[in-house]
Design an enzyme around this catalytic site. Structure first.
Site, PDB file in Angstrom:
ATOM      1  N   ASP A  42     -24.731  15.366  14.892  1.00 57.66           N
ATOM      2  CA  ASP A  42     -26.114  15.025  14.556  1.00 57.66           C
ATOM      3  C   ASP A  42     -27.104  15.897  15.325  1.00 57.66           C
ATOM      4  O   ASP A  42     -28.135  16.315  14.800  1.00 57.66           O
ATOM      5  CB  ASP A  42     -26.397  13.562  14.890  1.00 57.66           C
ATOM      6  CG  ASP A  42     -25.701  12.630  13.927  1.00 57.66           C
ATOM      7  OD1 ASP A  42     -25.898  11.423  14.038  1.00 57.66           O
ATOM      8  OD2 ASP A  42     -24.958  13.128  13.054  1.00 57.66           O
ATOM      9  N   TYR A  45     -27.556  19.179  13.774  1.00 58.08           N
ATOM     10  CA  TYR A  45     -28.337  19.012  12.555  1.00 58.08           C
ATOM     11  C   TYR A  45     -29.833  18.886  12.897  1.00 58.08           C
ATOM     12  O   TYR A  45     -30.686  19.528  12.288  1.00 58.08           O
ATOM     13  CB  TYR A  45     -27.831  17.772  11.805  1.00 58.08           C
ATOM     14  CG  TYR A  45     -28.673  17.422  10.612  1.00 58.08           C
ATOM     15  CD1 TYR A  45     -29.669  16.464  10.717  1.00 58.08           C
ATOM     16  CD2 TYR A  45     -28.497  18.064   9.386  1.00 58.08           C
ATOM     17  CE1 TYR A  45     -30.472  16.152   9.646  1.00 58.08           C
ATOM     18  CE2 TYR A  45     -29.288  17.765   8.307  1.00 58.08           C
ATOM     19  CZ  TYR A  45     -30.274  16.808   8.440  1.00 58.08           C
ATOM     20  OH  TYR A  45     -31.070  16.509   7.369  1.00 58.08           O
ATOM     21  N   SER A  91     -12.776  -6.970  -5.759  1.00 52.59           N
ATOM     22  CA  SER A  91     -12.100  -5.828  -6.389  1.00 52.59           C
ATOM     23  C   SER A  91     -11.062  -6.396  -7.365  1.00 52.59           C
ATOM     24  O   SER A  91     -11.000  -7.613  -7.552  1.00 52.59           O
ATOM     25  CB  SER A  91     -11.468  -4.936  -5.341  1.00 52.59           C
ATOM     26  OG  SER A  91     -10.657  -5.704  -4.509  1.00 52.59           O
ATOM     27  N   GLU A 125     -11.998  -4.731 -21.403  1.00 53.03           N
ATOM     28  CA  GLU A 125     -13.127  -3.784 -21.244  1.00 53.03           C
ATOM     29  C   GLU A 125     -12.614  -2.513 -20.599  1.00 53.03           C
ATOM     30  O   GLU A 125     -11.786  -2.584 -19.693  1.00 53.03           O
ATOM     31  CB  GLU A 125     -14.180  -4.369 -20.275  1.00 53.03           C
ATOM     32  CG  GLU A 125     -14.680  -5.727 -20.622  1.00 53.03           C
ATOM     33  CD  GLU A 125     -15.453  -6.377 -19.452  1.00 53.03           C
ATOM     34  OE1 GLU A 125     -15.726  -5.697 -18.444  1.00 53.03           O
ATOM     35  OE2 GLU A 125     -15.768  -7.559 -19.568  1.00 53.03           O
ATOM     36  N   LYS A 127     -12.213   0.338 -17.999  1.00 52.57           N
ATOM     37  CA  LYS A 127     -12.530   0.368 -16.561  1.00 52.57           C
ATOM     38  C   LYS A 127     -13.254   1.683 -16.286  1.00 52.57           C
ATOM     39  O   LYS A 127     -12.665   2.755 -16.318  1.00 52.57           O
ATOM     40  CB  LYS A 127     -11.254   0.262 -15.731  1.00 52.57           C
ATOM     41  CG  LYS A 127     -11.540   0.186 -14.247  1.00 52.57           C
ATOM     42  CD  LYS A 127     -10.315  -0.272 -13.481  1.00 52.57           C
ATOM     43  CE  LYS A 127     -10.613  -0.524 -12.023  1.00 52.57           C
ATOM     44  NZ  LYS A 127     -11.025   0.653 -11.281  1.00 52.57           N
ATOM     45  N   CYS A 418       2.973  15.876  21.482  1.00 52.79           N
ATOM     46  CA  CYS A 418       3.181  15.652  22.927  1.00 52.79           C
ATOM     47  C   CYS A 418       4.593  15.995  23.378  1.00 52.79           C
ATOM     48  O   CYS A 418       4.884  15.964  24.567  1.00 52.79           O
ATOM     49  CB  CYS A 418       2.838  14.212  23.294  1.00 52.79           C
ATOM     50  SG  CYS A 418       4.053  13.027  22.703  1.00 52.79           S
ATOM     51  N   CYS A 439       0.600  10.114  24.299  1.00 56.79           N
ATOM     52  CA  CYS A 439       0.522  11.093  23.212  1.00 56.79           C
ATOM     53  C   CYS A 439      -0.931  11.222  22.760  1.00 56.79           C
ATOM     54  O   CYS A 439      -1.527  10.256  22.266  1.00 56.79           O
ATOM     55  CB  CYS A 439       1.401  10.649  22.036  1.00 56.79           C
ATOM     56  SG  CYS A 439       1.197  11.722  20.596  1.00 56.79           S
TER      57      CYS A 439
HETATM   58  S1  IVH Z   1     -15.018  -6.486 -12.962  1.00 57.34           S
HETATM   59  C1  IVH Z   1     -14.475  -9.665 -10.341  1.00 57.34           C
HETATM   60  N1  IVH Z   1     -15.154  -4.804 -14.960  1.00 57.34           N
HETATM   61  O1  IVH Z   1     -13.473  -1.558 -10.791  1.00 57.34           O
HETATM   62  C2  IVH Z   1     -14.123  -8.312 -10.698  1.00 57.34           C
HETATM   63  N2  IVH Z   1     -14.935  -3.907 -12.757  1.00 57.34           N
HETATM   64  O2  IVH Z   1     -11.252  -2.148  -8.987  1.00 57.34           O
HETATM   65  C3  IVH Z   1     -15.238  -7.386 -10.516  1.00 57.34           C
HETATM   66  N3  IVH Z   1     -14.930  -1.471 -12.675  1.00 57.34           N
HETATM   67  O3  IVH Z   1     -15.365  -2.591  -8.026  1.00 57.34           O
HETATM   68  C4  IVH Z   1     -15.127  -6.170 -11.251  1.00 57.34           C
HETATM   69  N4  IVH Z   1     -15.168  -1.121 -14.821  1.00 57.34           N
HETATM   70  O4  IVH Z   1     -16.380  -0.840  -9.598  1.00 57.34           O
HETATM   71  C5  IVH Z   1     -15.030  -4.943 -13.630  1.00 57.34           C
HETATM   72  N5  IVH Z   1     -15.316  -3.443 -16.820  1.00 57.34           N
HETATM   73  C6  IVH Z   1     -15.202  -3.581 -15.501  1.00 57.34           C
HETATM   74  C7  IVH Z   1     -15.127  -2.465 -14.636  1.00 57.34           C
HETATM   75  C8  IVH Z   1     -14.970  -2.679 -13.264  1.00 57.34           C
HETATM   76  C9  IVH Z   1     -15.063  -0.551 -13.631  1.00 57.34           C
HETATM   77  C10 IVH Z   1     -14.752  -1.175 -11.227  1.00 57.34           C
HETATM   78  C11 IVH Z   1     -15.706  -1.867 -10.299  1.00 57.34           C
HETATM   79  C12 IVH Z   1     -14.873  -2.631  -9.328  1.00 57.34           C
HETATM   80  C13 IVH Z   1     -13.569  -1.922  -9.436  1.00 57.34           C
HETATM   81  C14 IVH Z   1     -12.434  -2.845  -9.050  1.00 57.34           C
END
Ligand code: IVH
Length: 687
Positions: A42, A45, A91, A125, A127, A418, A439
């Protein structure tokens, strides 16, 4: 940086230097903000920026339109405000095969105790491969927007999200007083190409892929820059809502469309596994033609009642799964194999490769896991190998394609850092350096882990700084970080660390003296104790004193402390052993004492279960319940702070007896343990 004093600069030299500084500062801004991988300290920078400003003061007519000094909030040390999500951003767990999807469906049926043949509507849906964001509407107006962050706390990027055309500013009255809409911010492939062409014209480093470009564009401190980046948004779920929008995911998405959100047009509502898998294939076939990147299909149970009953496990909902597309592969040449030494001493071979693009991402390194893997693949430097990457995982070598003319790789029997003996434990594939704290590689890796994002997360102190401080004898042990204030002068004199950056760093360190128990446990870097186990330990042992008492005593495998660890649901004997070994080691005990003297380790403060009638109660379920499966009953009890065990003892608070309860009832009666029928159990849940 030229060392010529500014007063001696000629106009031409000043112009050329301002030009160079603008590019250099933009480059470091990007490394810091977009790639999270700063190359300079930093302080260095700050020096660049100060020189830029001094030259501008001397030559006001030469100030560039794109000068770093003009960029609002462009200062690298500035930060986004943190936002705690009112409902965590979860997730998804993954499915990699059709069988995994069938298992997902079976698990749901078992959990909900559904009659065979019951139809479970499921929404499929795409992803989207971007980054998730949450949009909070208050009284129908977009009030606050944040990134996902670690799922609990994200970064406030409201102004940046306002620049995205797909995000409505105002919602109709029926949205209620509070509504959070969640979805994916992404960049279209075509926009990404145009942006990268522009970056090249401006002689700026192009983005590696649309996802990085989207993340870098959203996480700009200056929203004017975000506004120039073509970001888009697909909505797909809700966070907090003051009134429910719909009973189903499908209905919810239809409402979002009416309100002006973009909902992915390939979304389908399915009634069977066969239909789900055919949608997966259909979307997979279209994948390459789509103008946005997707990496799988998400399946969500449509009915929100079912979703609520299914709940979550380890930060992922039981009611959804991401069915991933197969990993992308490419062939390239294996240049050499290096050995890395990790924080637990594990020697990991790393393949250095001729850089190759795998599904749009340049790859030049891949993990080889351990020495058996090199043997299994029969790898020698010079070979052509097939590598693959899937999602965010580290690229892997899948197989050798053609043999080169290199000679066999000999796996070292000593630590390359080490020199200590590196030994293989019986029946284990991993070879470990026995150097421990002697180490340097292990020590540095432990220190890096200690300050990492899910541990102490000290702003302004990164992995590069740790290595630098360790190499120069400033930090040797974790507690030294909190004693840095006694080395203030030594720090100020270091290259790149002026008065200001040192003060700032010391302030940030002070802020972290107070730490939650689970983060503290995770920071210790105990083998096999990740974030989830650290949280489990904190939740069950509640305070540092208890941890210091139970964990070392657990070395006695027949004793009560060992049993207490094993009683923690989700913690097995291997992990219990690692914990006990760590806490009973003399050097680690000194480390813990040192840290306890300088830190304030907070007791675990779990969810507020004050009103729960079964908080801390020990419950046994027996027999078949009519209204829910055993798994669901267990999950609901645990959500309310109870502990569920399999056998009845003096410690059991009550037994819930379903049909055909059997001998447990007799045992409960003999021990005087209270017995509840299903109706009584349901009324507890209703409370
Ligand atoms: S539902 C409760 N729907 O995938 C579940 N996530 O691996 C919440 N993502 O963090 C997520 N398309 O960034 C959901 N149609 C979709 C999605 C989706 C992409 C991503 C999202 C999430 C990650 C989880």
């Amino acid at each position: 940086m030229t060392s010529k004093p500014i007063s001696e600069l000629k106009e031409d030299e000043a112009r050329a230097e301002l030009d160079r500084l603008a590019k250099e500062i933009a480059y470091h801004d990007r490394l810091y903000h977009t790639e999270d991988a700063p190359e300079i300290l930093d302080g260095d920078y700050d020096k660049l920026r100060r020189r830029n400003e001094s030259i501008e003061t001397q030559f006001p007519t030469l100030v560039r339109a794109d000068s770093p000094s003009k960029q609002i909030g462009g200062k690298i040390s500035a930060q986004f405000k943190k936002v705690e999500h009112s409902i965590p951003m979860l997730s998804l767990s993954n499915a990699f095969s059709d069988d995994d999807v069938v298992e997902f469906d079976n698990r749901i049926r078992r959990f909900l105790g559904l009659e065979p043949g019951t139809i479970i509507h499921t929404v499929a849906e795409p992803k989207i491969d971007g980054l998730s964001a949450t949009l909070r509407y208050e009284q129908g107006r977009f009030a606050l927007g944040a990134t996902r962050g670690d799922g609990t706390v994200g970064e406030q990027v409201t102004q940046n999200l306002r620049t995205i055309c797909d995000i409505p500013n105002v919602l109709p009255l029926d949205a209620g007083s509070v509504l959070e809409i969640r979805g994916e911010v992404y960049m279209a492939k075509s926009d990404f190409r145009t942006l990268n062409d522009r970056q090249k014209t401006l002689e700026q480093k192009p983005f590696a892929n649309p996802r990085n470009a989207a993340a870098g564009s959203l996480r700009q401190l200056n929203p004017d820059i975000t506004a120039k980046r073509p970001l888009r948004f697909f909505a797909y779920s809700a966070g907090e809502q003051s009134i429910p929008i719909s009973d189903t995911q499908w209905g919810f998405l239809q409402t979002l469309k009416r309100w002006g959100f973009q909902v992915n047009p390939l979304t389908r509502r399915c009634t069977s596994i066969e239909e789900i898998l055919s949608v997966y294939n259909e979307i997979g076939t279209k994948r390459s033609e789509l103008d946005y990147e997707i990496d799988g299909v998400v399946y969500k149970v449509d009915n929100f009642d079912y979703q609520n009953r299914l709940g979550t496990v380890s930060r992922a909902p039981r009611w959804a799964v991401a069915h991933k597309f197969p990993a992308e592969q490419a062939d390239t040449v294996l240049d050499r194999i290096d050995i890395q030494v990790g924080r637990t001493g594990a020697l990991t071979p790393v393949a250095h490769l001729k850089p190759v693009s795998v599904g749009g991402v340049m790859v030049s390194r891949a993990t080889l896991h351990n020495e058996d893997e090199i043997k299994r693949l029969g790898l020698m430097p010079g070979d052509t190998v097939r590598i693959q990457r899937a999602g965010d995982v580290i690229p892997q070598v899948v197989q050798r394609v053609t043999e080169g003319c290199g000679s066999a790789f000999k796996f070292p029997k000593n630590c390359p850092v080490c020199g200590s003996a590196a030994v293989r434990e019986p029946d284990k594939a991993v070879r470990r350096c026995t150097g421990g704290f002697n180490c340097p590689a292990q020590t540095v890796e432990r220190l890096k882990h200690f300050i990492s994002r899910d541990a102490f997360d000290i702003e302004g102190l990164g992995a590069t700084h740790i290595k630098d401080f360790y190499d120069n004898g400033i930090i040797n042990a974790p507690s030294d970080i909190f004693n840095l204030k006694h080395q203030r002068q030594a720090l100020i004199c270091r290259d790149g660390w002026g008065e200001q950056s040192t003060s700032k760093l010391l302030q940030k360190i002070e802020k972290r003296r107070r730490i939650s128990l689970d983060r503290f446990i995770y920071a210790l870097g105990i083998p096999s104790v990740g974030r989830v186990t650290a949280k489990l330990l904190a939740k069950h042992l509640r305070c540092f004193t208890m941890l210091r008492e139970i964990a070392p005593a657990a070395i006695e495998t027949n004793g009560p402390s060992h049993q207490q660890l094993l009683n923690i649901d989700g913690l097995g004997p291997v992990v219990a052993k690692d914990i006990a070994v760590f806490f009973s080691d003399g050097k680690n005990q000194k480390l813990l004492d040192d840290l306890n003297n300088i830190l304030e380790i907070q007791d675990f403060s779990g969810p507020d279960l004050d009103g729960s009638p079964i908080q801390s109660k020990v419950i046994v379920f027996t027999g078949t319940l009519e209204n829910m499966s055993r798994n669901e009953a267990k999950a609901r009890a645990e959500q309310l702070g109870a502990r569920v065990t399999g056998s009845i003892s003096q410690k059991t608070d009550f037994v819930v007896a379903g049909n055909k309860a059997g001998t447990k009832i007799e045992k409960a009666a003999a021990l005087g343990v209270k017995i509840l029928d299903e109706k009584a159990w349901l009324s507890i849940l209703d409370m």
